[in-house]
Structure formats: C-alpha cells, structure tokens
Write a protein that holds these residues in place. Sequence first.
Motif, mmCIF file in Angstrom:
data_model
loop_
_atom_site.group_PDB
_atom_site.id
_atom_site.type_symbol
_atom_site.label_atom_id
_atom_site.label_comp_id
_atom_site.label_asym_id
_atom_site.label_seq_id
_atom_site.Cartn_x
_atom_site.Cartn_y
_atom_site.Cartn_z
ATOM 1 N N VAL A 1 -23.376 72.222 -15.522
ATOM 2 C CA VAL A 1 -24.658 72.758 -15.065
ATOM 3 C C VAL A 1 -24.926 74.123 -15.694
ATOM 4 N N ILE A 2 -23.927 74.980 -15.727
ATOM 5 C CA ILE A 2 -24.085 76.297 -16.338
ATOM 6 C C ILE A 2 -24.442 76.155 -17.820
ATOM 7 N N CYS A 3 -23.777 75.241 -18.517
ATOM 8 C CA CYS A 3 -24.059 75.014 -19.926
ATOM 9 C C CYS A 3 -25.477 74.486 -20.127
ATOM 10 N N LEU A 4 -25.903 73.609 -19.259
ATOM 11 C CA LEU A 4 -27.255 73.050 -19.342
ATOM 12 C C LEU A 4 -28.310 74.124 -19.123
ATOM 13 N N ILE A 5 -28.087 74.987 -18.133
ATOM 14 C CA ILE A 5 -29.022 76.074 -17.866
ATOM 15 C C ILE A 5 -29.082 77.033 -19.043
ATOM 16 N N GLU A 6 -27.930 77.375 -19.614
ATOM 17 C CA GLU A 6 -27.904 78.283 -20.763
ATOM 18 C C GLU A 6 -28.577 77.656 -21.966
ATOM 19 N N VAL B 1 -31.026 75.442 -21.938
ATOM 20 C CA VAL B 1 -32.467 75.426 -21.695
ATOM 21 C C VAL B 1 -33.042 76.817 -21.897
ATOM 22 N N PHE B 2 -32.302 77.838 -21.451
ATOM 23 C CA PHE B 2 -32.785 79.225 -21.614
ATOM 24 C C PHE B 2 -32.892 79.572 -23.062
ATOM 25 N N TYR C 1 -19.740 72.017 -12.398
ATOM 26 C CA TYR C 1 -20.272 73.382 -12.402
ATOM 27 C C TYR C 1 -20.384 73.910 -13.835
#
Length: 99
Positions: free
Chosen positions: A91-96, A98-99, A88
């Motif tokens: 995934v949060i780090c990856l989304i941040e 990419v943003f 989890y």
Amino acid sequence: MNRVVNIFTFIALIIFFLMVMTVVFDLSVSQFHLKGMKFKQEVFTGIAILVFLLGLIRVQRRYQGIKDMNRYSKFHFSVPVSAKHRNYGFVICLIEGVF
C-alpha cells in the motif's frame, strides 16, 4: 529506502521550491533578481526532471523490496514477515507511485 536518494530528493525539492517561489513572487535573493533570469524554462524543467528521476529510483527500490518480500520463503529470516506487514508495504509503495 536508501538514505542518499532521500537526501538528494529533499535537496532538489528545496532548491526547486525556493527558485519557483522567488520567480513567482519576484523576490530578490541578495542582489540577484531571478525574475529576469535567462533560461528559466530550461532550468526549472531540468530540476523537475531530476526530481522525477529520483522518484523513479525510489519507486524501483520500493518495488524491489516488495518483490523480495513476496519471495521470502526462499530466504531464511529469524523473524517471519506477516501478511499484514507485506500488505502495508504494498500500500505504501502504491501511494508513493501514485504521488
């Protein structure tokens, strides 16, 4: 995540948003009209770079936390970290990132 970095990011984004909206829609702030402001390009570029650098600090700290979590067997925790929680965080780090 560090609260200070989050607060600075939020403040920089609010200032950037308000200035851009004022210039784009030709709004007046008190007696000032920012549409005719000198050095608009440089000011907006500077604020955008500041927000980008704060974002890099956030990503670096997030990756450091993930790296520490992946090496958690070297540390003593009173509560074990589950694989679901580690995934989890990744995934949060990856989304941040990419943003």
